[in-house]
Structure formats: C-alpha cells, structure tokens
Design a protein around this motif. Structure first.
Motif, PDB file in Angstrom:
ATOM      1  N   LEU A  22       0.832  -1.203   0.000  1.00  0.00           N
ATOM      2  CA  LEU A  22       0.000   0.000   0.000  1.00  0.00           C
ATOM      3  C   LEU A  22       0.870   1.259   0.000  1.00  0.00           C
ATOM      4  N   ALA A  23       2.008   1.171   0.671  1.00  0.00           N
ATOM      5  CA  ALA A  23       2.877   2.357   0.783  1.00  0.00           C
ATOM      6  C   ALA A  23       3.389   2.824  -0.577  1.00  0.00           C
ATOM      7  N   THR A  30       1.431  -7.242  -7.645  1.00  0.00           N
ATOM      8  CA  THR A  30       1.102  -6.800  -6.284  1.00  0.00           C
ATOM      9  C   THR A  30       1.827  -5.524  -5.899  1.00  0.00           C
ATOM     10  N   ASN A  31       3.021  -5.328  -6.422  1.00  0.00           N
ATOM     11  CA  ASN A  31       3.805  -4.150  -6.053  1.00  0.00           C
ATOM     12  C   ASN A  31       4.853  -3.835  -7.122  1.00  0.00           C
ATOM     13  N   GLY A  50      -8.194  -5.693  -4.097  1.00  0.00           N
ATOM     14  CA  GLY A  50      -6.976  -5.280  -3.384  1.00  0.00           C
ATOM     15  C   GLY A  50      -5.950  -4.596  -4.276  1.00  0.00           C
ATOM     16  N   TYR A  51      -4.701  -4.519  -3.783  1.00  0.00           N
ATOM     17  CA  TYR A  51      -3.556  -3.944  -4.500  1.00  0.00           C
ATOM     18  C   TYR A  51      -3.902  -2.577  -5.105  1.00  0.00           C
ATOM     19  N   GLY A  52      -3.651  -2.383  -6.412  1.00  0.00           N
ATOM     20  CA  GLY A  52      -3.865  -1.073  -7.031  1.00  0.00           C
ATOM     21  C   GLY A  52      -5.288  -0.557  -6.892  1.00  0.00           C
ATOM     22  N   ASP A  53      -6.237  -1.475  -6.714  1.00  0.00           N
ATOM     23  CA  ASP A  53      -7.626  -1.042  -6.558  1.00  0.00           C
ATOM     24  C   ASP A  53      -7.931  -0.524  -5.158  1.00  0.00           C
TER      25      ASP A  53
END
Ligand code: OXD
Ligand code: MN
Length: 581
Positions: A255-256, A305-306, A487-490
């Motif tokens: 998230l960061a 995911t990142n 999740g992730y980018g959403d």
C-alpha cells in the motif's frame, strides 16, 4: 567523529563486557559500506547476485533457526511489572541484566565491535532521535547503513550529552536457547543477543523506533506508531497525507508504494513501516518516517502486487533468505507465475517444486528509500508531512467490512484498540490464527497497552485539527472462500473515498454502531466488474458476528483492569447496546 562523553563511556563499558579484539566507530560513508560488503563476500556472509541484472545486490542466508522476530524471547524490563502491562513479556531489570549479561560476557572475543551512531528521522528535524548501537555483525552494520542515517549526522543531532538510545547487539551463538531481546525503557537501553535477523538485530527499527520510541513518545507527548505514510494525489494535484497501521506482512509495503488503478490519481511514498507523529503549532498531526530504508517481505512481491517494489530492488539491495536462480538472480514465491528451473532454496539446497517454499516465507529485501520510484518529494522534510487521515487495517477473512469511518477521535481510538488480525510469517509461531493486535502495536508497544490507549486519547486535547480515523480490511472472504475485494492497485478506490470524506465531498454513508460505512454507490468501482452483491457483502456489518467479536474484546480488555481508560470501556458498552437494540 566527536562523540559525547556519555557515549564514549558507555562504549568503553560495553567493550569491557563483550571484550572484542578491536572497536571500530562507523562513519556511514560509501567507502565503509563497500569495505563491509567486500569483507562479507570474502567470508561467505554474502553471496554476489548477478551484477549485470542486479547491480550492487547480494544474498545473505541466515541461520535456519533465526528467520523471524522472536516475540516469545522479547522482553520489556521495567521496575514495576504493571508498567510493562499484560500484553508484553516482562522481566525485572536486574534479572535481565544478569541473564543477558551472561550471554554477552566475552561474546565478541577475537572479533570487531562496530559502534554505529545512527539518526532516526531526517537531518535537521526536531522530531528525529539518536541511537548508538554496537554489534559484532557486519551484516547488521551494512543493513543499518541502508535503514538509518549513520555517522556524524547522528552525533550532531544529540540534544544533550546522553540524548541517545543505547543498543548492544551480539550474534552470540545464534542458538534460540541463548537468545533474548531485552528493552530497558527506564535506562533508554536495548540488549539483544543470539539473533542476527531483522527486527531482533537491526536495533533502530522495532526495538528503538517502536518499543523504546513509544515509551519516549509518551513522555514527550508524541506518537511512535507501526504505520506507513503516504501522500494521495487527486486529479487536481492536491496531495492528502494518510498514515496507516497494519500488522506485519499484511500488505503495508504494497500500500505504501501502490500504483493507482484510477485515472488521475497517484500515491507518493513517505514510509512503509513506522511513523513518528507530533502535533504542530496549528494543532495538526505531522509525521516523519524515522527510517531511510525498507526491510520488506519478499514473497508475493510481484509486478502485479507491487510493481514499484519489484523495480526498486533491482539494484543496491541486500536480500535475505530468498531463493537463487542458476543465473544468479533472486527469486521468491509469487515473483513470477512459474518458478524458474534449477533453483537453489533459501538454504542453498537444490529445490524441488511441490515441496516446501523455495524462498523462506519471511525472506526480505533491504533497500534505500530513495530507490522507490514513487518516493515522495517531501519524504525527508524536517517538518514532516501533515496527516489528515489515520487508517487501522488488519487481515480478517470475516466480520470486518472493507472500510468504515469512526465518529470522532475517541471512537477511532476505540476502533484501533479493538483491532484483531490473522497472524503471518513475519513472526515465529502459527500462521492464520486470529489474535488481538491493537493498532498493530501488540509486539511493539514498549509499555502498558492500557496506558498507551490513554496516551492516544490524551492527544485529542492538543489536536485542534484532528485527522479523520478509518478502519479497513482488504482480506474479507465470501462464502466461497474467495476474497471479496480485488486489493492492490484497486485499494486506491478506498483511499479516494477517504480523501473525499476528508476534503468534505458529499459521499453517501450508512450510520452503523461501528461507524460510517460507505454505500456501495459511494465507492468508485468503475471498470472493476464487481457485482453490487459482492460489494454489499464486502461492506456488510453483521450484528450477530459483531456481538460475538465484542464478547472476545471484553475479555481482552479485562486484563488491563483499572489501566483500561474509561472512554474505551464506555465505547464498547455503547456499541454492544446499539447492536442489541
Ligand atoms: C516488520 C515487521 O519487519 O513488522 O516490519 O515484522
Ligand atoms: Mn513492521
């Protein structure tokens, strides 16, 4: 380098105990880092990775019994047991000194004792604090170079002769039987022996910035929290800063540095693990990231995911306990859909697919913050960034809705204190067990958690412009066992809703006993392909489930006795009454 008399004296005393062959003060220079790396390549502590595809990157394999923080061997040592509180392990200071002293006596014989003066926080910030640690591990010194600001910059920031947290670290014999991580908040002292891994050994991180940091913050009137810090830029170019508490290995690093899947929106990274927050002259919370590096969990870090992290770790990164490809590149579960052929596992053994994971589930990357593609231009601002929203997030497959907002500061503190989560591989022990983890600080609060809640409540007095407080859970599952939210980018869609609440936009909410929950129509789900039913399920607040959860919370609170602040107890009673009505 000019160290204070108190610092010199303490280093001499420590050398008297550990009896190293030599004492070396670290200056934090690139030459020093390069020398340490060279030495570790020679003695096998580090293995080189492919220097054309991963320049400046190395692999470290830790002792197989030393792969995560060991909470059961972590102690807070206060004169009165009550000051440590029921959620921490307590040992009397005298007993801890005798026990750990026994392990440390002569522990550095024949070896170098490195002295690392380090600064937590940006140079020139009144919020930054100094530590001085000694260690007999070159890996720890190199990691501290990445994670903190080492050298004269630290010594110059001392506000008085003894204005530093003192830390002694020795590898000892690396046996869990002779391992102990002892914190002495009354003496601003840390003694850690028997582990070379992460939070046990890089004393600036959990030991200083959180455990002793939280005790110091309480005395000095600020907050030391297990929180990421981000700036959320909206399409008009306005940046709203948020800080979020989440338990270890629950997507905090993702998230960061999240890449927004919403046109015109962008997230800027200030920190991924720890926030130090002070109230400024205008009554607003301001946050710094005390660290200068990321010590992130590798498994499941991927372009999906990142994406920023996968780019960030392509150079100048120390990997610990990841797998190795035949071409000398690091690999971990999730990095690519299929594992490459011919992997060596995290212990250097040929790996067979379908057996145990190739990379240790708690394998890590250590990398400088400024390598993050989404790093905020303000990440080292000595004034910190102004915080408009605080988020409490945990990993719960049931009960907790995707997002909701607290009614006010006291209610938000109650929601944070009530947090529970499913455990992950970042600590030793069982994975997937629900445990109470107030504000994601259970393993990191350096004093009685009841007093910690009271300290949070007390901050309100000075916060004339308090941030809004939110609770999130990306991990809720439907009856079919699948995650209800992508999740992730959403997750930026949820951040967008928060920014709209903060900036005073009209968004539809339902008032429930646990707070304001957005109506499904208030969340921007354009292009997600989620059905209204799925979204409704993700946002649902179920009275039956909550009443059960509140019963468990009652038991958790009971252990604090009279140290549980009344406003927290009252909030619990009110919530229960509303659900029962
Ligand atoms: C971490 C942790 O390493 O929380 O950040 O365990
Ligand atoms: Mn953490």
């Amino acid at each position: 380098m000019a160290a204070s008399n108190a610092a010199e004296r303490w280093v001499d005393e420590t050398a008297g105990l550990t009896t190293p062959a030599r004492v070396e003060w670290c200056d934090g220079s690139k030459a020093e880092y390069d020398r340490l790396i060279e030495g570790m390549l020679q003695d096998g502590t580090l293995l080189p990775l492919n220097q054309s595809t991963y320049p400046g990157c190395y692999l470290h394999r830790s002792h197989p019994s030393d792969v995560a923080r060991t909470e059961q061997l972590t102690f807070i040592c206060t004169t009165h047991k009550d000051d440590t509180g029921p959620t921490n392990n307590w040992m009397a200071p005298g007993e801890a000194k005798a026990k750990v002293g026994g392990y440390l006596r002569g522990a550095m014989r024949g070896r170098t004792m490195y002295v690392i003066p380090y600064l937590m926080g940006p140079a020139g910030s009144s919020m930054s604090r100094v530590g001085i640690m000694v260690t007999d591990s070159a890996y720890v010194v190199a990691s501290m170079h990445i994670m903190t600001r080492v050298g004269q910059v630290a010594l110059s920031a001392m506000r008085s002769d003894d204005d530093f947290i003192a830390g002694v670290h020795s590898l000892g014999d690396l046996s869990p039987d002779h391992r102990l991580i002892a914190h002495f908040p009354e003496e601003k002292l840390i003694w850690s022996v028997g582990s070379g891994y992460g939070g046990n050994a890089l004393l600036g991180k959990k030991c200083h910035a959180l455990r002793l940091g939280s005790a110091q913050a309480r005395q000095e009137g600020w907050l030391a929290e297990h929180m990421l810090i981000i700036g959320v830029e909206d399409p008009s170019g306005r940046v709203t800063y948020l800080a979020a508490a989440m338990p270890s290995a629950s997507g905090k690093t993702n998230l960061a540095m999240v890449e927004a899947r919403l046109p015109g929106w962008r997230v800027w990274t200030v920190g991924d693990d720890i926030a130090w927050m002070h109230v400024d002259a205008q009554g607003q919370l301001r946050a710094i990231n005390p660290e200068s590096g990321f010590f992130g969990v590798a498994p499941n870090t991927s372009p999906k995911t990142n994406p920023n992290a996968t780019r960030m770790v392509r150079s100048n990164t120390i990997f610990t306990n990841v797998a190795l490809t035949p071409s000398g590149e690091p690999w971990w579960e999730g990095l690519t859909p299929e594992p490459p052929a011919g992997l060596l596992d995290w212990q250097g053994q040929p790996w067979r697919p379908g057996t145990t994971p190739a990379a240790h589930p708690n394998s890590r990357f250590t990398v400088p913050v400024q390598q993050c593609p989404s790093v905020s231009p303000n990440w080292e601002d000595p004034q910190g960034v102004p915080i408009s929203g605080l988020i409490f997030g945990s990993r719960r497959s049931k009960v907790i809705p995707l997002v909701f907002e607290a009614f006010d500061w006291t209610h938000g503190v109650f929601l944070g204190s009530a947090m529970s989560t499913e455990t992950t591989a970042a600590i030793t022990g069982k994975v997937g067990v629900v445990r109470r983890d107030p504000m994601a600080m259970l393993p990191f609060c350096g004093y009685n958690m009841g007093d910690y809640f009271a300290h949070w409540l007390g901050m309100q007095q000075r916060l004339t412009r308090p941030p809004r407080l939110f609770r999130v859970n990306w991990f809720r599952r439907g009856d079919d066992g699948k995650f209800l939210w992508p999740g992730y980018g959403d997750n930026v869609r949820v951040l967008k809703w928060m920014v709209e609440r903060i900036q005073g936009g009209a968004t539809a909410v339902d008032e429930t006993p646990i707070g304001w929950i957005p109506r499904p129509s208030a969340l921007d789900t354009d292009g997600l392909g989620l059905t209204q039913a799925q979204l409704g399920e993700a946002l649902r607040c179920d009275a039956g489930e909550w009443l059960e959860a509140l019963g468990d919370l009652d038991q958790f609170y009971a252990q604090f006795g009279s140290r549980l602040p009344q406003p927290i107890a009252r909030r619990l009673a009110e919530t229960r009454k509303q659900f029962a009505a």
